[in-house]
Design a protein around this motif. Structure first.
Motif, mmCIF file in Angstrom:
data_model
loop_
_atom_site.group_PDB
_atom_site.id
_atom_site.type_symbol
_atom_site.label_atom_id
_atom_site.label_comp_id
_atom_site.label_asym_id
_atom_site.label_seq_id
_atom_site.Cartn_x
_atom_site.Cartn_y
_atom_site.Cartn_z
ATOM 1 N N ASP A 31 0.944 -0.831 -1.764
ATOM 2 C CA ASP A 31 -0.225 -1.649 -1.464
ATOM 3 C C ASP A 31 0.137 -3.088 -1.089
ATOM 4 O OD1 ASP A 31 -2.975 -2.164 -1.204
ATOM 5 O OD2 ASP A 31 -3.070 -2.968 -3.230
ATOM 6 N N GLU A 32 1.285 -3.581 -1.571
ATOM 7 C CA GLU A 32 1.650 -4.965 -1.277
ATOM 8 C C GLU A 32 2.240 -5.117 0.120
ATOM 9 O OE1 GLU A 32 5.199 -3.207 -3.611
ATOM 10 O OE2 GLU A 32 2.992 -3.050 -3.577
ATOM 11 N N TYR A 33 2.467 -4.022 0.830
ATOM 12 C CA TYR A 33 3.073 -4.090 2.149
ATOM 13 C C TYR A 33 2.023 -4.321 3.228
ATOM 14 C CZ TYR A 33 7.669 -2.476 0.538
ATOM 15 O OH TYR A 33 8.883 -2.371 -0.084
ATOM 16 N N THR A 34 2.494 -4.959 4.306
ATOM 17 C CA THR A 34 1.713 -5.102 5.524
ATOM 18 C C THR A 34 2.206 -4.069 6.522
ATOM 19 O OG1 THR A 34 1.468 -7.475 5.151
ATOM 20 C CG2 THR A 34 1.106 -6.684 7.396
ATOM 21 N N LYS A 94 -7.407 1.729 -0.247
ATOM 22 C CA LYS A 94 -6.544 1.621 -1.420
ATOM 23 C C LYS A 94 -6.571 2.938 -2.182
ATOM 24 C CE LYS A 94 -6.891 -3.371 -2.228
ATOM 25 N NZ LYS A 94 -5.506 -3.770 -2.513
ATOM 26 N N ARG A 104 -1.546 2.195 -0.324
ATOM 27 C CA ARG A 104 -2.665 1.927 0.572
ATOM 28 C C ARG A 104 -2.452 2.735 1.843
ATOM 29 N NH1 ARG A 104 -1.504 -2.671 1.855
ATOM 30 N NH2 ARG A 104 -1.163 -2.431 4.100
ATOM 31 N N PRO A 125 6.927 -6.520 3.436
ATOM 32 C CA PRO A 125 6.220 -7.693 2.883
ATOM 33 C C PRO A 125 6.077 -8.812 3.911
ATOM 34 C CG PRO A 125 8.479 -7.688 2.124
ATOM 35 C CD PRO A 125 8.314 -6.427 2.933
#
Length: 898
Positions: free
Chosen positions: A256-259, A271, A277, A298
């Motif tokens: 989820d923290e990745y773009t 999510k 995600r 990231p």
């Protein structure tokens, strides 16, 4: 696609000849490494980049009058395959079945470096009925192949040979019938057996996991793809040919923290309960499989726009403050290219992302260009900007017309992609920075092509007889092709040129095309038969070499301009201008050369001060021009172009020891309005000549201290400090340069300082190492390695470890030098050799050879150290380390040459 400008191949292309402390054809620091390691220790890399020169036969010539020059059609060129069985005719891939739509749903297993994929692909026969289908699918596990029929999956029979998936359909389909297949598969790119590459693309794994276990403290964890030339089929089954086009939708599930980034627009984000995600990207326009793209990591997003189109930059958080400075001209570029082509940017967005350890320079994935990490720069590093990085940005953007909007139908016709992108670098420089920079950029590209041609690897621009498709990504397709387009623009005129490009794009957009369709567009617009130009420059090989001489007959008031083609082989048809300067006026004569030797005769009232052949300086040719010094002096001061002045500088440089006028011209050129020519004048001064040095030194000192361009300051400082015997006499200047705002100038100064005062240079390097940035860090590492001790190894090792891709080459030699001469702990040495071996494998066979040569130097040095050791146990350990280095070399010889 762009060759990495910091790679061995890219250095010749991207780094200007005046770049100060650079590896010759390798990176920006070879001069420093030579000074610090090679010269004192006579260690040689021994890597030959270009070898061999073609013998040139002196052809018999005869003069002919040019009173009635007329365009003549050249005979049709017949291209024959050679005797090498590998060089079979490379036909355009047959379109048996067409891709229509591709939908992917993928998840990443970072621990295993796997991709788990599901695919829904819609296809239809191209023309002939067919009951079977072959998809490219390299190195995968295929779990299920089924036909979607009435809302259910009907399993199909298939055969898989690890490279292609051969599917038996449920019936015979005709060209008006579509069908959709479902595939469940696992992609295993790191286990792929075939992972070669080209000069432009060093690997063909298709999908790359960067620092997947998170153990490297200097790199983020990323995943990204590289599809060109036919590597997208490593991560999803497809018909992996450039003449295929398909709409697409890609769904990625990531932490989820990745773009994420992909082609087209982000249409949904969801999510999940497991900390992941799911993002879905959709591309509504047809796109070739090699232009499919995914990236995740990231990244920070810095947002921009052109009109109502998003223009975003995906960078690591540390570089977010610099993103607009790095990419900031992109919206203006989009507007400029849209205007000159008369075809507005056709895509829904434009994003650029920087990936770690990228295997090339950059890649024009549609709407989502991927750049190598060399593009990362801070504000101070950008003070030394010399257009290299910005030219890459321009290159990849222009592909969104030539390559993405209209795509080459075959790799043989890659010129319709890459030659245009190369030419666009000149177009943007011309628009934004002026004619001089554009002409310099073009001239250096032409010299790069000449170097390649001398190696014996020249071939036609449209190349139907290559050994491997990767071979067409070379200086012919890029640099020669860009210069051919520049000649074409000059020949037909700018308005006709861009009108023809508009016609070509509109007629072929969202389709594949070849060079002949480009010719037809030009003929439709200009009304000219241009087969002679295409036969000569697109389907023919080589380039003309001109010998130009002048015969003045004052009693008849005639000047005869004698132009001979001295290349072996065929004669070129060459349109060019002859400008005659006399009585303060310029008179232009447009001519067409069609013979091995032509004489063009002109009447004059006042003897000309200058006869300037190729007045627009657009010919792709090597010239031997027999002008006098007075001609060259006049040319420098009165002919307006970059090449006019450069030719004058080079002509006078040959006579500087004997001619006061030639010497004065070189001194005048130190004040040229364009920094590239100031640097050219610096490089041509013979400072060993006592008639030159006294007059030049004050001017050079002023340039080193005050020129507004850091490249010129650095070049002037390097020229002044080029004589080792006199280095200490320039200590005051060097100390001032060590405080320069430019990292480039500081690097040159530290390089010089270390040559005459190594201990103080070592202390300076230690003191400034913490805040230093590249390229200064490269020189600091060289100084610490040469004059330091084991306490300095962590700094050198850190710089080796934290740099990726070709930038690491600049740190490899000092790193190995310390492992050989300073570090004696066997575990540390072996660990360092393992890292070096892994780096060579990442570079691939073409560039891994450079690292192998450095490893051979390590073995030599370590063996000498072992032989000199007094203690038996130490001698044994050192020999074990040398043996481990030899094992690394043997491993690389086996793996890189397989």
């Amino acid at each position: 696609m762009t060759v990495n400008p910091y790679s061995p191949a890219g250095a010749a292309r991207r780094v200007p000849q005046n770049y100060p402390v650079r590896l010759h054809k390798i990176s920006a620091v070879m001069n420093n490494l030579y000074r610090l390691f090679y010269r004192p220790l006579t260690i040689l890399l021994g890597v030959t980049i270009f070898a061999g020169h073609r013998a040139q036969a002196q052809s018999q010539t005869n003069d002919s009058s040019a009173t009635a020059v007329q365009q003549q059609s050249m005979p049709l060129l017949e291209v024959h395959a050679g005797s090498d069985p590998l060089r079979d005719y490379r036909a355009t891939a047959e379109r048996i079945t067409d891709l229509v739509d591709t939908r992917l749903d993928v998840r990443f297993d970072f621990a295993k470096r796997y991709l788990y994929g599901k695919e829904w692909v819609t296809l239809q026969p191209h023309f002939y009925p067919t009951d079977s289908l072959t998809l490219d699918a390299k190195g995968m596990d295929i779990h299920r192949v089924a036909l979607l029929k009435n809302g259910r999956q009907v399993p199909l029979k298939y055969r898989y040979d690890s490279l292609q998936l051969h599917i038996q359909l449920d019936k015979t389909y005709t060209r008006d019938q579509r069908y959709t297949l479902y595939l469940d598969y696992t992609a295993r790119p790191d286990e792929l057996k075939m992972s070669g590459g080209s000069a432009a693309i060093t690997s063909s794994k298709g999908l790359y996991f960067i620092n997947p276990d998170g153990k490297d403290p200097y790199k983020p964890t990323e995943v990204w793809t590289q599809g060109e030339s036919e590597s997208s089929s490593v991560w999803f089954p497809t018909i992996d040919k450039p003449n295929q086009k398909t709409t697409e939708q890609i769904t990625m599930t990531v932490p989820d923290e990745y773009t994420t980034l992909s082609n087209g627009m982000l249409i949904s984000q969801k999510k999940n309960n497991d900390g992941t995600r799911t993002d879905t990207w959709k591309m509504k326009h047809p796109n070739s499989p090699y232009l499919f793209m995914m990236a995740a990591g990231p990244f920070s997003i810095v947002k921009d726009h052109w009109k109502n189109i998003p223009v975003n930059y995906y960078v690591e958080k540390a570089y977010a403050p610099y993103a607009r400075a790095i990419f900031g001209h992109t919206p203006e570029m989009i507007g400029f290219y849209s205007d000159i082509l008369g075809v507005p940017y056709q895509w829904s967005k434009y994003a650029q992302i920087v990936g770690r350890d990228y295997v090339s320079g950059a890649m024009e994935n549609t709407t989502a260009t991927l750049h190598g990490e060399f593009l990362y720069q801070t504000d101070r590093q950008m003070l030394d900007d010399d257009y290299r990085n910005e030219s890459v940005i321009a290159h990849e953007l222009f592909h969104h017309w030539f390559g993405d909007l209209v795509t080459t139908e075959s790799w043989s016709n890659l010129t319709v992609n890459e030659s245009f992108a190369d030419f666009s670098e000149m177009l943007w420089a011309e628009h934004k920075y002026g004619q001089d920079l554009a002409d310099q950029h073009s001239y250096e590209a032409m010299q790069d092509y000449f170097d390649f041609a001398r190696s014996g690897k020249d071939h036609p621009l449209v190349n139907f007889y290559y050994a491997d498709k990767e071979d067409v990504f070379d200086q012919v397709t890029y640099q020669k092709g860009g210069r051919v387009l520049n000649m074409l623009r000059n020949y037909v005129g700018k308005d006709a040129f861009f009108s023809a490009l508009h016609q070509y794009l509109e007629q072929n957009k969202f389709k594949p095309a070849e060079a002949q369709q480009l010719r037809l567009a030009f003929e439709q617009v200009t009304g000219k038969d241009l087969s002679w130009f295409w036969n000569q420059w697109y389907y023919g090989e080589g380039y003309p070499k001109l010998d130009i001489s002048y015969r003045y007959e004052d009693d008849l008031h005639l000047v005869r301009v004698i132009v001979r083609q001295t290349q072996s082989g065929r004669v070129f048809q060459l349109p060019f201008a002859i400008d005659i300067y006399a009585g303060g006026k310029k008179e232009r004569h447009s001519v067409m050369m069609t013979e091995r030797a032509d004489t063009f005769t002109y009447h004059y009232r006042v003897r000309p001060d200058l006869v300037n052949v190729d007045g627009d300086k657009t010919l792709l040719t090597e010239k031997e021009d027999h002008k006098t010094v007075s001609n060259f002096v006049y040319q420098y001061h009165h002919a307006p172009l970059y090449l006019d002045r450069l030719e004058a500088i080079e002509g006078c440089a040959k006579a500087q020891s004997s001619s006061e006028a030639a010497r004065q011209l070189l001194l005048d050129a130190l004040k040229d309005k364009f920094e590239g020519l100031r640097s050219a004048a610096i490089s041509h001064l013979d400072l060993k000549d006592e008639t030159v040095r006294p007059a030049a030194l004050p001017l050079l000192t002023n340039l080193a201290l005050r020129d507004p361009k850091s490249s010129v300051r650095s070049d002037a400082l390097q020229a002044i400090t080029g004589d080792s015997a006199t280095l200490s006499s320039h200590d005051e200047l060097i100390q001032q340069a060590l405080k320069d705002s430019s990292l480039r100038v500081e690097s040159t100064a530290l390089d010089a300082f270390s040559a005459y005062n190594p201990q103080q240079a070592y202390q300076w390097a230690k003191q400034h190492s913490r805040e230093a940035e590249a390229p200064l860090t490269e020189v600091i590492c060289a100084v610490l390695a040469r004059y330091g001790d084991a306490a300095d190894f962590p700094y050198v090792a850190m710089n080796f470890d934290r740099n990726g891709s070709f930038q690491k080459l600049a740190y490899t030699q000092p790193y190995l030098y310390m492992l050989a001469q300073v570090i004696t702990a066997t575990d540390t040495v072996k660990n360092g050799l393992d890292k070096t071996k892994d780096f060579a494998q990442e570079l691939g066979p073409r560039y891994g050879a450079y690292v192998m040569s450095m490893l051979e130097n390590f073995v030599t040095l370590k063996t000498r150290q072992a032989d000199a050791a007094a203690d038996d146990s130490q001698r044994t350990a050192l020999r074990e380390q040398a043996g481990y280095g030899q094992q690394a070399i043997a491993h690389l010889q086996k793996t890189l040459n397989k």
